[in-house]
Scaffold this active site. Structure first.
Site, mmCIF file in Angstrom:
data_model
loop_
_atom_site.group_PDB
_atom_site.id
_atom_site.type_symbol
_atom_site.label_atom_id
_atom_site.label_comp_id
_atom_site.label_asym_id
_atom_site.label_seq_id
_atom_site.Cartn_x
_atom_site.Cartn_y
_atom_site.Cartn_z
ATOM 1 N N HIS A 5 0.741 -1.110 -0.118
ATOM 2 C CA HIS A 5 -0.227 -0.055 0.019
ATOM 3 C C HIS A 5 0.792 1.322 -0.067
ATOM 4 O O HIS A 5 0.427 2.143 -0.565
ATOM 5 C CB HIS A 5 -1.165 -0.095 0.941
ATOM 6 N N ARG A 25 -3.900 17.386 4.141
ATOM 7 C CA ARG A 25 -3.145 17.743 5.129
ATOM 8 C C ARG A 25 -1.409 17.431 4.958
ATOM 9 O O ARG A 25 -0.467 18.132 5.227
ATOM 10 C CB ARG A 25 -3.344 17.393 6.745
ATOM 11 N N ARG A 44 -3.668 4.500 -3.574
ATOM 12 C CA ARG A 44 -4.729 4.757 -2.901
ATOM 13 C C ARG A 44 -5.250 6.298 -2.199
ATOM 14 O O ARG A 44 -5.891 6.330 -1.527
ATOM 15 C CB ARG A 44 -5.142 3.779 -1.781
ATOM 16 N N GLY A 89 -2.986 15.069 14.419
ATOM 17 C CA GLY A 89 -4.509 14.946 13.910
ATOM 18 C C GLY A 89 -5.406 15.882 14.738
ATOM 19 O O GLY A 89 -4.854 16.897 15.336
ATOM 20 N N GLU A 181 -9.699 10.422 19.502
ATOM 21 C CA GLU A 181 -9.603 10.285 17.979
ATOM 22 C C GLU A 181 -9.430 8.914 17.517
ATOM 23 O O GLU A 181 -10.313 7.899 18.082
ATOM 24 C CB GLU A 181 -8.218 10.820 17.850
ATOM 25 N N MET A 182 -8.829 8.491 16.185
ATOM 26 C CA MET A 182 -9.310 7.224 15.709
ATOM 27 C C MET A 182 -8.252 6.482 14.987
ATOM 28 O O MET A 182 -8.512 5.531 14.489
ATOM 29 C CB MET A 182 -10.127 7.447 14.576
ATOM 30 N N SER A 205 -10.762 19.700 17.833
ATOM 31 C CA SER A 205 -11.447 20.245 16.632
ATOM 32 C C SER A 205 -12.948 20.470 17.178
ATOM 33 O O SER A 205 -13.912 21.004 16.457
ATOM 34 C CB SER A 205 -11.189 19.318 15.290
ATOM 35 N N ASP A 206 -13.259 19.298 18.148
ATOM 36 C CA ASP A 206 -14.526 19.493 18.496
ATOM 37 C C ASP A 206 -14.518 19.359 19.986
ATOM 38 O O ASP A 206 -13.834 18.637 20.570
ATOM 39 C CB ASP A 206 -15.393 18.038 17.981
HETATM 40 N N1 HPA Z 1 -14.384 11.664 17.255
HETATM 41 C C1 HPA Z 1 -13.625 10.909 17.089
HETATM 42 N N2 HPA Z 1 -12.450 11.324 16.321
HETATM 43 C C2 HPA Z 1 -12.433 12.812 16.165
HETATM 44 C C3 HPA Z 1 -13.341 13.719 16.653
HETATM 45 C C4 HPA Z 1 -14.398 13.012 17.289
HETATM 46 O O1 HPA Z 1 -15.366 13.855 17.724
HETATM 47 N N3 HPA Z 1 -13.062 14.712 16.251
HETATM 48 C C5 HPA Z 1 -11.870 14.861 15.733
HETATM 49 N N4 HPA Z 1 -11.414 13.568 15.526
#
Ligand code: HPA
Length: 240
Positions: A5, A25, A44, A89, A181-182, A205-206
């Site tokens: 990949h 980014r 990809r 991130g 985050e993820m 960001s949130d």
């Molecule tokens: N949840 C999961 N991942 C994120 C979020 C969130 O609210 N904001 C930015 N990455």
């Protein structure tokens, strides 16, 4: 031989790599923060670049969204000779005193994802950032981002952005978890398994409170991300 990949040859990536989730980014960082950046992979749409920062080679590689994609990219970068991986991130903040645009330096990432439990076969495991990266980021933050609200501590890596739980903050804040985050849990786990170093810097960001989510404006996000990327590059520089 090139991995499946991250299509590049050994030597095309620097030893130290920034890991944004978003390909745009990655391109932005390469164009605005690195000298002589060149595209080394685009398979990809997972764009990867290598350039120069402060006289040394540095790369930036997109992970894509979520732990499965981040795990593939981390594994293949390490196959290509990468030794230091620093995620840059965004996150949802759970701490009530957090402001949008604040910075999080992750020390550990609770693996609320399927990837890490697939790796460990369900055995309880605590993915941790490498101390060298946490230490370097913490000290660089004082110089690079002295006015930015900075939180250092554990985060959680989830599989869901759209969480059906109406009040996830209640649980996670009560456990001392700063943000969600993820990708970090998979990156930390694979780096630890392969003897590499990994860390994670996040911009809030949130802001996630009970029953509500507040989202950052695009211009404020850009300023905060620019500062985080500057800090990330200084962190990698300090590692040598
Ligand atoms: N949840 C999961 N991942 C994120 C979020 C969130 O609210 N904001 C930015 N990455």
């Amino acid at each position: 031989m090139s991995p499946v990949h991250v299509r590049a040859e050994p030597g095309e990536f620097a030893e130290s790599v920034l890991l944004p989730g978003d390909p745009r980014r990655a391109e932005y960082i390469a164009e605005n923060f690195l000298e002589d950046a060149r595209l080394v992979t685009e398979e990809r749409g997972l764009l990867g670049y290598t350039g120069i920062y402060a006289g040394r080679p540095v790369s930036v590689q997109t992970t894509g969204m979520g732990c499965p994609s981040a795990a593939i990219v981390t594994e293949e970068l390490i196959q290509l000779g990468v030794r230091n991986l620093l995620r840059v991130g965004t996150c949802g903040g759970y701490h009530p005193e957090m402001k949008l645009g604040d910075l999080v330096i992750a020390t550990a990432a609770t693996p609320q994802d399927g990837t890490v439990s697939s790796i460990t076969g369900g055995v309880p495991y605590a993915p941790a950032a490498h101390f060298d990266l946490v230490h370097a980021a913490f000290h660089a933050a004082g110089a690079v981002a002295p006015d930015r609200g900075t939180f250092l501590g554990p985060i959680v890596s989830a599989d869901l952005f759209y969480d059906p739980d109406k009040d996830p903050q209640a649980l996670w804040h009560s456990l001392g978890v700063l943000a969600v985050e993820m990708e970090a849990s998979a990156i930390f786990t694979l780096a630890a398994m392969r003897g590499a170093r990994a860390g994670c810097l996040l911009t809030v960001s949130d802001a996630i409170g009970s029953g509500k989510v507040e989202r950052i404006e695009d211009s404020a996000l850009k300023g905060a991300v620019d500062e985080m990327v500057g800090l990330a590059l200084e962190t990698l520089k300090a590692l040598h």
